[in-house]
Design an enzyme around this catalytic site. Sequence first.
Site, PDB file in Angstrom:
ATOM      1  N   GLY A  15       0.788  -1.294   0.012  1.00 34.85           N
ATOM      2  CA  GLY A  15       0.184   0.020  -0.176  1.00 34.85           C
ATOM      3  C   GLY A  15       0.809   1.062  -0.049  1.00 34.85           C
ATOM      4  O   GLY A  15       1.914   1.191  -0.063  1.00 34.85           O
ATOM      5  N   ARG A  47      -1.948  -8.794   0.628  1.00 31.70           N
ATOM      6  CA  ARG A  47      -3.060  -9.767   0.032  1.00 31.70           C
ATOM      7  C   ARG A  47      -2.262  -9.920  -1.439  1.00 31.70           C
ATOM      8  O   ARG A  47      -2.263 -10.985  -2.234  1.00 31.70           O
ATOM      9  CB  ARG A  47      -4.100  -9.247  -0.306  1.00 31.70           C
ATOM     10  CG  ARG A  47      -5.196  -9.561   0.984  1.00 31.70           C
ATOM     11  CD  ARG A  47      -6.472  -8.968   0.787  1.00 31.70           C
ATOM     12  NE  ARG A  47      -6.262  -7.481   0.502  1.00 31.70           N
ATOM     13  CZ  ARG A  47      -7.468  -6.919   0.327  1.00 31.70           C
ATOM     14  NH1 ARG A  47      -8.720  -7.212   1.017  1.00 31.70           N
ATOM     15  NH2 ARG A  47      -7.250  -5.380   0.254  1.00 31.70           N
ATOM     16  N   HIS A 249      -3.626  15.703  15.034  1.00 31.16           N
ATOM     17  CA  HIS A 249      -2.356  16.416  15.148  1.00 31.16           C
ATOM     18  C   HIS A 249      -2.583  17.865  15.717  1.00 31.16           C
ATOM     19  O   HIS A 249      -1.612  18.004  16.615  1.00 31.16           O
ATOM     20  CB  HIS A 249      -2.061  16.714  13.463  1.00 31.16           C
ATOM     21  CG  HIS A 249      -2.061  15.234  12.695  1.00 31.16           C
ATOM     22  ND1 HIS A 249      -1.582  14.234  12.980  1.00 31.16           N
ATOM     23  CD2 HIS A 249      -2.374  15.160  11.206  1.00 31.16           C
ATOM     24  CE1 HIS A 249      -1.548  13.403  12.173  1.00 31.16           C
ATOM     25  NE2 HIS A 249      -2.021  13.887  10.931  1.00 31.16           N
TER      26      HIS A 249
HETATM   27  C1  BG6 Z   1      -2.249  13.212   7.389  1.00 30.23           C
HETATM   28  C2  BG6 Z   1      -3.501  13.321   6.652  1.00 30.23           C
HETATM   29  O1  BG6 Z   1      -2.399  12.250   8.593  1.00 30.23           O
HETATM   30  O2  BG6 Z   1      -1.362  14.110   7.641  1.00 30.23           O
HETATM   31  C3  BG6 Z   1      -3.268  13.846   5.440  1.00 30.23           C
HETATM   32  O3  BG6 Z   1      -4.246  12.304   6.647  1.00 30.23           O
HETATM   33  C4  BG6 Z   1      -2.218  15.035   5.235  1.00 30.23           C
HETATM   34  O4  BG6 Z   1      -4.417  14.440   5.132  1.00 30.23           O
HETATM   35  C5  BG6 Z   1      -1.232  14.593   6.334  1.00 30.23           C
HETATM   36  O5  BG6 Z   1      -1.975  15.496   4.126  1.00 30.23           O
HETATM   37  C6  BG6 Z   1      -0.099  15.907   6.512  1.00 30.23           C
HETATM   38  O6  BG6 Z   1       1.281  15.297   6.851  1.00 30.23           O
HETATM   39  P1  BG6 Z   1       2.450  16.277   6.802  1.00 30.23           P
HETATM   40  O7  BG6 Z   1       3.657  15.450   7.484  1.00 30.23           O
HETATM   41  O8  BG6 Z   1       2.903  16.249   5.366  1.00 30.23           O
HETATM   42  O9  BG6 Z   1       2.229  17.536   7.110  1.00 30.23           O
END
Ligand code: BG6
Length: 483
Positions: A15, A47, A249
Amino acid sequence: TESGCLSIVVLGASGDLAKKKTFPALFNLYRQGFLQSEDVYILGYARTKLSKEGLRDRIREHLKPAKADSTKDPTEVISDFLKLVSYVSGTYDTEEGFLKLNEEIAKYEESKNGAEGPSRRLFYLALPPSVYPIVCKMIRHHCMNQGGGWTRVIVEKPFGKDLTSAEDLSNQLGELFSEEQIYRIDHYLGKELVQNLLVVRFANRLFLPLWNRDNIDNIQIVFREDFGTEGRGGYFDEYGIIRDIIQNHLLQILCLISMEKPVSLYPEHIRDEKVKVLQSVEPIRADDVVLGQYEGYTEDPTVPKDSKTPTFATVVLRINNERWDGVPFILKAGKALNSRKAEIRVQFRDVPGDIFKCNKHGRNEFVIRLQPLEAMYMKLMVKKPGLEMSTTQSELDLSYQQRYQDIAIPEAYERLILDTIRGDQQHFVRRDELKVAWEIFTPLLNRIDNGEIKPCPYTPGSRGPKEADELAARVGYRQTPGY
Ligand code: BG6
């Protein structure tokens, strides 16, 4: 540190997450000497019918040799790493594949019988969350370490869609593994400047007396991306920006920026304080929310034409405790905006007795930029150089690229995988933390899902809906000229 042989199993090996994040992170750890060829075995599981060479080819494209490899031919370092990678194919819900997987690991462990220390098994679930329970069950029944060493499991969000489904998932995993075996990744906790927050707050005399409602007017935590949901529309539309970014986040950042000083650096002491501050967050008021959806979002073929999923949101959180009463925390996240940036802006109150009449020009502001170009800077009022006595706003600027030229900043996933191997859970989300995070957002998400709060349209490439700027201004945020 422990030194028994280590098997790392990446489930969902074919994936996107595995190819783009997990394997490159493992490679970087290997390249820097944190994973030694002598005692690590990396096994992909998925898979897809694939030979181990097939998997290696897929991974290879995503591995970037670093400059520091100059002593050795960089492509050679990559091939050496790939030699450690093997593959087993199987389904996620039947035991055959997992029995095969266990056999492979056991064979490897036997071959390393002379290794010092008990063998270690790490399972990284780079999988859709719908299969977490069954996969964890399979691991629990067929792949546990029998040799006295540990077995640990890394899982990644989404951990449910609301309080009920998240608790349901926690219960299911909790029946199979102890909290010490489960590592819930929020990759923002692996970012350099997020890890810096507690140091800056608690190791600087300068900030200690200022970090409260008497001195701080508002705090803004912002995430922007300059691209939309292309290619991920199916996943995204089911979740929306609050579940995708804000509930995890940005809320994690809020914890670190607002929590009390922990008793010590022991991970549980830190996580205790995070839970406490989350428990003090007040229910979200309807007028403290603005949602947005960029124009063109529903043209993505994987998104329903009548989707009301927000791709942008500003949510003001309020913390009801002695330190923060009355200080708004403005959490803002959006896709398809004018730039890619994540930052924290701590805006201080106006100066009392303003003899220079400078309050109108701007306030002291402390900015922590997580990305791109990690930096911390402080906006100060100074005399404008020259013969006139006038003031101007300027910066004390710590840009990492300039200050730490020779230090490469590690990727979040590298650090978090290494923490898992070392058994340090500080930068992972504890079960009770997750629960409170969902408690905060679930009532709001229910109202959004019921169509009670609708997204305002905004132009892709803009700052987002103007209503969001109005909300931030209403709660006290003063936009810095030029920002
Ligand atoms: C992921 C989200 O957790 O964080 C995404 O699912 C997002 O939508 C990504 O683009 C952003 O991560 P970073 O580290 O690129 O700021």
